[in-house]
Design an enzyme around this catalytic site. Structure first.
Site, PDB file in Angstrom:
ATOM      1  N   ARG A 107       1.967   8.170  19.744  1.00  0.00           N
ATOM      2  CA  ARG A 107       1.465   7.967  18.373  1.00  0.00           C
ATOM      3  C   ARG A 107       0.102   8.638  18.204  1.00  0.00           C
ATOM      4  NH1 ARG A 107       1.361   2.105  16.097  1.00  0.00           N
ATOM      5  NH2 ARG A 107       1.398   3.161  14.083  1.00  0.00           N
ATOM      6  N   LYS A 122       0.805  -1.227   0.000  1.00  0.00           N
ATOM      7  CA  LYS A 122       0.000   0.000   0.000  1.00  0.00           C
ATOM      8  C   LYS A 122       0.841   1.283   0.000  1.00  0.00           C
ATOM      9  CE  LYS A 122      -4.243  -1.564   2.254  1.00  0.00           C
ATOM     10  NZ  LYS A 122      -5.162  -1.229   3.361  1.00  0.00           N
ATOM     11  N   ASP A 171     -10.466   2.992   1.719  1.00  0.00           N
ATOM     12  CA  ASP A 171     -10.744   2.525   3.087  1.00  0.00           C
ATOM     13  C   ASP A 171     -11.557   3.555   3.885  1.00  0.00           C
ATOM     14  OD1 ASP A 171      -9.690  -0.019   3.091  1.00  0.00           O
ATOM     15  OD2 ASP A 171      -7.688   0.621   3.728  1.00  0.00           O
TER      16      ASP A 171
HETATM   17  P1  NAP Z   1      -1.636  -1.128  12.605  1.00  0.00           P
HETATM   18  O1  NAP Z   1      -1.269  -0.063  11.653  1.00  0.00           O
HETATM   19  O2  NAP Z   1      -0.644  -2.184  12.948  1.00  0.00           O
HETATM   20  O3  NAP Z   1      -2.101  -0.419  13.981  1.00  0.00           O
HETATM   21  C1  NAP Z   1      -2.483  -1.193  15.077  1.00  0.00           C
HETATM   22  C2  NAP Z   1      -3.147  -0.307  16.128  1.00  0.00           C
HETATM   23  O4  NAP Z   1      -3.720  -1.157  17.111  1.00  0.00           O
HETATM   24  C3  NAP Z   1      -2.188   0.629  16.857  1.00  0.00           C
HETATM   25  O5  NAP Z   1      -2.879   1.797  17.212  1.00  0.00           O
HETATM   26  C4  NAP Z   1      -1.837  -0.203  18.096  1.00  0.00           C
HETATM   27  O6  NAP Z   1      -1.426   0.579  19.201  1.00  0.00           O
HETATM   28  C5  NAP Z   1      -3.188  -0.817  18.390  1.00  0.00           C
HETATM   29  N1  NAP Z   1      -3.135  -2.067  19.179  1.00  0.00           N
HETATM   30  C6  NAP Z   1      -2.687  -3.268  18.773  1.00  0.00           C
HETATM   31  N2  NAP Z   1      -2.871  -4.191  19.737  1.00  0.00           N
HETATM   32  C7  NAP Z   1      -3.451  -3.530  20.780  1.00  0.00           C
HETATM   33  C8  NAP Z   1      -3.888  -3.926  22.082  1.00  0.00           C
HETATM   34  N3  NAP Z   1      -3.759  -5.195  22.493  1.00  0.00           N
HETATM   35  N4  NAP Z   1      -4.472  -2.995  22.874  1.00  0.00           N
HETATM   36  C9  NAP Z   1      -4.623  -1.722  22.456  1.00  0.00           C
HETATM   37  N5  NAP Z   1      -4.214  -1.286  21.242  1.00  0.00           N
HETATM   38  C10 NAP Z   1      -3.639  -2.186  20.418  1.00  0.00           C
HETATM   39  O7  NAP Z   1      -2.948  -1.922  12.128  1.00  0.00           O
HETATM   40  P2  NAP Z   1      -4.116  -1.419  11.147  1.00  0.00           P
HETATM   41  O8  NAP Z   1      -3.731  -1.718   9.746  1.00  0.00           O
HETATM   42  O9  NAP Z   1      -4.504  -0.038  11.501  1.00  0.00           O
HETATM   43  O10 NAP Z   1      -5.289  -2.457  11.504  1.00  0.00           O
HETATM   44  C11 NAP Z   1      -5.940  -2.434  12.745  1.00  0.00           C
HETATM   45  C12 NAP Z   1      -7.211  -3.282  12.697  1.00  0.00           C
HETATM   46  O11 NAP Z   1      -8.109  -2.803  11.719  1.00  0.00           O
HETATM   47  C13 NAP Z   1      -6.982  -4.748  12.366  1.00  0.00           C
HETATM   48  O12 NAP Z   1      -7.787  -5.531  13.206  1.00  0.00           O
HETATM   49  C14 NAP Z   1      -7.478  -4.870  10.936  1.00  0.00           C
HETATM   50  O13 NAP Z   1      -7.978  -6.172  10.631  1.00  0.00           O
HETATM   51  C15 NAP Z   1      -8.603  -3.865  10.928  1.00  0.00           C
HETATM   52  N6  NAP Z   1      -8.914  -3.340   9.581  1.00  0.00           N
HETATM   53  C16 NAP Z   1     -10.185  -3.498   9.116  1.00  0.00           C
HETATM   54  C17 NAP Z   1     -10.510  -3.007   7.860  1.00  0.00           C
HETATM   55  C18 NAP Z   1     -11.905  -3.190   7.326  1.00  0.00           C
HETATM   56  O14 NAP Z   1     -12.119  -2.944   6.131  1.00  0.00           O
HETATM   57  N7  NAP Z   1     -12.859  -3.585   8.124  1.00  0.00           N
HETATM   58  C19 NAP Z   1      -9.545  -2.342   7.091  1.00  0.00           C
HETATM   59  C20 NAP Z   1      -8.256  -2.173   7.622  1.00  0.00           C
HETATM   60  C21 NAP Z   1      -7.956  -2.685   8.879  1.00  0.00           C
HETATM   61  P3  NAP Z   1       0.133   0.982  19.425  1.00  0.00           P
HETATM   62  O15 NAP Z   1       0.358   2.208  18.580  1.00  0.00           O
HETATM   63  O16 NAP Z   1       0.225   1.235  20.865  1.00  0.00           O
HETATM   64  O17 NAP Z   1       0.957  -0.195  18.947  1.00  0.00           O
END
Ligand code: NAP
Length: 292
Positions: free
Chosen positions: A160, A71, A107
């Protein structure tokens, strides 16, 4: 589905990509509308991305979705880019338009489209956003551009969250965002007053299904919408808690359907059959090896 000499090809590039649920979702939509299109998954290693795009252009592929890890790299490879993809810093949809490779990010707009489809008035609403990762950026950019009144942001790593809020105020809309701590009275109050609370963190996603982005929520109005963008599982612990506190809820399948629907529309020029796409996606997500 029939493949003819005339069939137009679209697809998804990723690495890995075999778990993707986008092929069944789009192919069900093409079949339902009788469109001579098919959607396939292409596993493209990062070092082959530029060559894959050249090949796709030469083969006359109409458009592509892109997922991890392409991406961000696509920002440097597209010839034109939407304002939204530029701001989000990631491309998830490609389309060759008059020979030029155009990059977009559906998105955030898909997320907002799913809010509107659920009956929510986005303009003027007060939103709380949990998380500061890639999807938080997409969702917050789209919300800020859609006229929400305020965005209160909280993230496990507070720096962040502060950085994302400051960036939104600088680059998207001055004064729109403020960051608060996750376990704070300020977040509790913001949730009580919110029209919309969104979990964009990975907390609660399979296999960590017991995790939650916050430990608790206040009593909420039935007008408050709590949205978890996680789609596996569909009913996260966080959504169960929100329902128990009185809010209405929405899960990540809706965002996935609507971001795909926007790509479908760009490639085919037709209005997407949302219900067909949703049903196909839900069925595909029930397969043991599935993902988004
Ligand atoms: P990412 O860039 O890796 O970011 C992860 C985020 O989650 C960060 O803010 C991280 O906090 C936080 N986090 C992770 N584990 C945590 C925990 N145990 N407790 C509290 N905060 C936690 O991931 P992303 O791409 O944004 O994706 C995040 C989620 O969105 C995933 O579940 C993904 O499947 C979902 N998603 C859904 C769609 C859809 O179309 N429905 C599209 C995209 C993503 P820190 O900064 O503290 O690490």
């Amino acid at each position: 589905m029939k493949i003819w000499g005339t069939t137009q090809v679209v697809g998804v590039i990723g690495y890995p990509v075999r778990h993707s649920c986008s092929p069944p979702m789009h192919n069900a939509a093409f079949a339902a509308m009788g469109l001579d299109f098919c959607y396939v998954a292409f596993e493209v290693a990062p070092e082959n991305l530029a060559a894959a795009l050249q090949g796709a252009r030469a083969l006359g592929i109409v458009g592509l979705n892109a997922t991890i890890p392409h991406k961000e790299a696509l920002l440097r490879l597209v010839e034109e880019i939407s304002e939204e993809a530029r701001l989000i810093g990631a491309v998830n949809t490609l389309h060759w338009r008059e020979g030029r490779l155009w990059g977009d990010n559906t998105d955030g707009r898909g997320f907002v489209a799913s809010l509107r489809a659920s009956g929510m008035e986005v303009e003027g609403c007060r939103a709380v956003l949990l998380g500061a990762g890639g999807s938080a950026r997409a969702v917050s950019v789209a919300l800020a551009r859609s006229g929400v009144a305020e965005l209160v942001m909280a993230n496990r790593t507070p720096e962040r969250g502060k950085e994302l809020a400051a960036w939104l105020n600088r680059q998207v809309r001055a004064g729109i965002a403020r960051a608060v701590e996750l376990s704070s009275t300020a977040l509790w109050r913001a949730c009580e007053a919110a029209d919309l609370i969104v979990n964009t963190t990975a907390a609660g996603m399979f296999p960590q299904v017991e995790a939650m982005p916050v430990t608790d929520l206040p009593v909420l109005s039935p007008r408050t919408l709590v949205y978890d963008i996680i789609y596996n599982p569909r009913q996260t612990r966080f959504l169960q808690l929100a329902a128990a506190r009185g809010a209405r809820t929405l899960n990540g399948v809706e965002m996935l359907v609507h971001q795909g629907a926007l790509a479908f529309q760009q490639w085919t020029g037709q209005a997407p059959p949302l219900e067909v796409m949703r049903e196909a996606l839900i069925q595909a997500l029930q397969r043991p090896s599935s993902g988004g």
